[in-house]
Scaffold this motif. Sequence first.
Motif, mmCIF file in Angstrom:
data_model
loop_
_atom_site.group_PDB
_atom_site.id
_atom_site.type_symbol
_atom_site.label_atom_id
_atom_site.label_comp_id
_atom_site.label_asym_id
_atom_site.label_seq_id
_atom_site.Cartn_x
_atom_site.Cartn_y
_atom_site.Cartn_z
ATOM 1 N N GLY A 48 76.417 -2.419 52.394
ATOM 2 C CA GLY A 48 76.237 -1.897 51.038
ATOM 3 C C GLY A 48 77.259 -0.876 50.617
ATOM 4 N N LEU A 49 78.502 -1.048 51.052
ATOM 5 C CA LEU A 49 79.542 -0.077 50.732
ATOM 6 C C LEU A 49 80.725 -0.715 50.016
ATOM 7 C CD1 LEU A 49 79.633 2.133 53.961
ATOM 8 C CD2 LEU A 49 78.675 2.718 51.736
ATOM 9 N N LEU A 50 80.477 -1.726 49.216
ATOM 10 C CA LEU A 50 81.549 -2.320 48.424
ATOM 11 C C LEU A 50 82.032 -1.323 47.377
ATOM 12 C CD1 LEU A 50 80.341 -5.983 47.741
ATOM 13 C CD2 LEU A 50 82.284 -5.276 49.142
ATOM 14 N N GLU A 51 83.355 -1.171 47.286
ATOM 15 C CA GLU A 51 83.903 -0.256 46.285
ATOM 16 C C GLU A 51 83.801 -0.879 44.896
ATOM 17 O OE1 GLU A 51 87.743 1.307 46.998
ATOM 18 O OE2 GLU A 51 87.342 1.861 49.068
ATOM 19 N N HIS A 52 83.487 -0.046 43.904
ATOM 20 C CA HIS A 52 83.430 -0.493 42.511
ATOM 21 C C HIS A 52 84.809 -0.987 42.090
ATOM 22 C CE1 HIS A 52 81.885 -0.587 38.414
ATOM 23 N NE2 HIS A 52 83.036 -0.049 38.036
ATOM 24 N N PRO A 53 84.902 -2.116 41.380
ATOM 25 C CA PRO A 53 83.830 -2.915 40.775
ATOM 26 C C PRO A 53 83.394 -4.105 41.635
ATOM 27 C CG PRO A 53 85.926 -3.621 39.901
ATOM 28 C CD PRO A 53 86.239 -2.554 40.912
ATOM 29 N N ASN B 259 69.907 -6.903 48.170
ATOM 30 C CA ASN B 259 69.348 -6.520 46.873
ATOM 31 C C ASN B 259 68.605 -5.187 46.921
ATOM 32 O OD1 ASN B 259 67.236 -7.348 48.439
ATOM 33 N ND2 ASN B 259 66.357 -8.784 46.964
ATOM 34 N N LEU B 260 68.817 -4.397 47.992
ATOM 35 C CA LEU B 260 68.140 -3.101 48.103
ATOM 36 C C LEU B 260 68.704 -2.100 47.104
ATOM 37 C CD1 LEU B 260 67.932 -2.598 51.984
ATOM 38 C CD2 LEU B 260 66.107 -3.350 50.452
ATOM 39 N N THR B 261 67.900 -1.129 46.726
ATOM 40 C CA THR B 261 68.365 -0.037 45.874
ATOM 41 C C THR B 261 69.279 0.878 46.693
ATOM 42 O OG1 THR B 261 66.496 1.394 46.466
ATOM 43 C CG2 THR B 261 66.208 -0.092 44.571
ATOM 44 N N PRO B 262 70.140 1.663 46.025
ATOM 45 C CA PRO B 262 71.011 2.594 46.764
ATOM 46 C C PRO B 262 70.230 3.532 47.690
ATOM 47 C CG PRO B 262 71.735 2.422 44.493
ATOM 48 C CD PRO B 262 70.443 1.666 44.585
ATOM 49 N N GLU B 263 69.047 3.973 47.271
ATOM 50 C CA GLU B 263 68.240 4.879 48.089
ATOM 51 C C GLU B 263 67.778 4.175 49.370
ATOM 52 O OE1 GLU B 263 67.790 4.365 44.865
ATOM 53 O OE2 GLU B 263 68.530 6.287 44.079
ATOM 54 N N LYS B 264 67.320 2.930 49.239
ATOM 55 C CA LYS B 264 66.875 2.174 50.406
ATOM 56 C C LYS B 264 68.037 1.859 51.344
ATOM 57 C CE LYS B 264 62.444 1.753 49.558
ATOM 58 N NZ LYS B 264 61.429 2.305 50.492
ATOM 59 N N TYR B 265 69.201 1.606 50.764
ATOM 60 C CA TYR B 265 70.377 1.327 51.596
ATOM 61 C C TYR B 265 70.776 2.568 52.401
ATOM 62 C CZ TYR B 265 72.813 -3.166 51.598
ATOM 63 O OH TYR B 265 73.211 -4.445 51.880
ATOM 64 N N ARG B 266 70.641 3.753 51.795
ATOM 65 C CA ARG B 266 70.984 4.980 52.515
ATOM 66 C C ARG B 266 70.060 5.189 53.710
ATOM 67 N NH1 ARG B 266 72.534 7.139 47.382
ATOM 68 N NH2 ARG B 266 70.421 7.795 46.897
ATOM 69 N N GLU B 267 68.789 4.806 53.563
ATOM 70 C CA GLU B 267 67.850 4.906 54.689
ATOM 71 C C GLU B 267 68.228 3.923 55.797
ATOM 72 O OE1 GLU B 267 63.918 4.294 53.249
ATOM 73 O OE2 GLU B 267 63.994 5.947 51.798
ATOM 74 N N LEU B 268 68.778 2.786 55.394
ATOM 75 C CA LEU B 268 69.148 1.728 56.339
ATOM 76 C C LEU B 268 70.398 2.087 57.140
ATOM 77 C CD1 LEU B 268 68.267 -1.354 56.915
ATOM 78 C CD2 LEU B 268 70.221 -1.910 55.478
ATOM 79 N N ARG B 269 71.412 2.621 56.427
ATOM 80 C CA ARG B 269 72.697 2.935 57.066
ATOM 81 C C ARG B 269 72.531 4.055 58.089
ATOM 82 N NH1 ARG B 269 74.986 1.916 51.742
ATOM 83 N NH2 ARG B 269 74.641 4.087 51.178
ATOM 84 N N GLY B 270 73.136 3.863 59.220
ATOM 85 C CA GLY B 270 73.053 4.861 60.277
ATOM 86 C C GLY B 270 71.879 4.636 61.198
ATOM 87 N N LYS B 271 70.701 4.355 60.629
ATOM 88 C CA LYS B 271 69.499 4.180 61.445
ATOM 89 C C LYS B 271 69.382 2.764 61.988
ATOM 90 C CE LYS B 271 64.562 5.200 61.546
ATOM 91 N NZ LYS B 271 63.406 5.743 60.796
ATOM 92 N N ARG B 272 69.530 1.763 61.109
ATOM 93 C CA ARG B 272 69.388 0.372 61.547
ATOM 94 C C ARG B 272 70.732 -0.348 61.653
ATOM 95 N NH1 ARG B 272 64.912 -2.936 58.558
ATOM 96 N NH2 ARG B 272 65.270 -4.218 60.428
ATOM 97 N N ILE B 273 71.684 0.066 60.828
ATOM 98 C CA ILE B 273 73.032 -0.499 60.889
ATOM 99 C C ILE B 273 74.028 0.644 61.006
ATOM 100 C CG2 ILE B 273 74.773 -1.928 59.767
ATOM 101 C CD1 ILE B 273 72.647 -3.355 58.241
#
Length: 575
Positions: A55-60, A77-91
């Motif tokens: 979930g770190l694709l640079e805009h655009p 399709n996760l929201t940015p908030e959910k992706y932040r919870e995912l990064r580091g912990k699960r991926i």
Amino acid sequence: MSILDIRGLTVEFPSRKENFVASRNVNLSVDPGKILGVVGESGAGKSTVGNATIGLLEHPGRIAHGEIHLAGQRIDNLTPEKYRELRGKRIGMIFQDPLTSLDPLQTIEFQLMETIRLHLPLSKQEAKARAIELLDQVGIPNPAERIGQYPHQFSGGMRQRVVIALALCADPEVIIADEPTTALDVSIQAQILDLMKKLCSEKNVAMLVITHDMGVIADLTDHVAVMYRGDLVEYGESKQVLGAPKHPYTQSLIAAVPRPDVKVHRFPQVDYIEGSAKPFKQIDISTHWLGKARDYKAVNGPLLSVKDITMKFLTKDAWRSKNREYFTALDKVGFDIHAGETFGLVGESGSGKSTVARVITGLYHPAGGTAHFAGQELTSLTDKKQVLAMRRQMQMIFQDPFSSLNSRMRVRDIVAEPIKFHKLASSNSQVSQIVDDLLEHVGLGVAAAAKFPHEFSGGQRQRISIARALATRPRFLVCDEPTSALDVSIQAQILNLLKDLQDELGLTMLFISHDLAVIRQMCNRIGVMRHGQLLEVSETEELFDKPKHPYTAELLSLMPSMDGLSRQNLEKQFA
């Protein structure tokens, strides 16, 4: 069941002029405890797939089609908030450029503990103990002391190890490693690869390894995917793909891998071209490189002579000088380099290789010893005209291309700046012509001149750095890991370019690299460094066949095995 499943992934980067497709209908999967390698040229879309997954694709940039699943759950399709919870912990993510992924204003301790305590229920003392343990696992010497230092106090290879430790902080289910061993010497690379294998086997971690190093792919991965211009051209078990490749591009890519066992005059280049890709345009050497601009004074004896260079860095300041503590980066290092020769320096990260380069080019002032270039003592130069004249003759290609390029300048201005500064062209049109020719010759093309550095991949940025270094028509070139960020096909082109320039112009080079196979192909003589000391200097073939120092023999024994690579195109290297 696969822990990571990528289905029909298409990533687009819309712009006013066109809709650029970075990856097209990519299908990949990784099982728990397995390692998938993704290989291809710079700009093939490898890092795009990794960035899209986390979930770190640079805009655009956007995922136009396809889905990404983690343990059966769709995550693209996760929201940015959910992706932040995912990064580091699960991926976890190991980025390609360690300097830009670490905060220069915070200590390594702060950055590690911040990640650990964010994802794990540990106290400060427990988090610090884990951080020290992680640094020790990835090969940082004296981790309890060095954890309190800042990123700029580490060498390029050591910064990469810190980034790997960050990715391991919360014991993730999947690790995406984007060029995880790019800046590492062979000894630490072997240690990191063993650590990765151990993580996958013992903790059942799935790993997606993005790399241009075919030795890493052969030694580490269970499956391999080959990408070319956004397309997945070959995918299967590593033994099959590397040992008996089916696609012409894969066959050509493997043929370009430098072999450590035999020295060849030129590197074989990738000859598979799809879509009418243009070959390098040859610079008119007689117009741009000869004449008054390179009318250098002939030298009797060595062009560069380094004697007893000592370099110390202050690690602990104090009011009384006797209470100050210093780190000795160089301890009485001495060697000669003759005109037209390529002298190589190898050794572990932190051994002092890059420090030698910075002393020679005047970026560091040594605590002791002398360095003479073309009969002039470098360390005593004070006159501005003499300093500028010396800098024009001596150029440097840095290890980290992104931090050595001005992000606010277009490529045309970056390459043109030294030409204008040293007044090496009579008009703006001539400056533009030289810049265009240089960009063509390093494989970027004229269209690259209008872009900014952030619009290029890591390998392409390194080619910009090489073009800029060549712009002043130097006599002496200091190459500090010049191809560490390049895939094997572009590496072959760039190294052949340096060989051609050396043959045509009598260019002299100091070549610093952790890639022993490349060092063997490029250098006439090699010096081996460890802990700031020069242990051995030998002719290249003598060093590889009969190393004198035990440390040299150890380094040679740790080179990645190329036994699993196809030999069907190997004759190209001996043509």
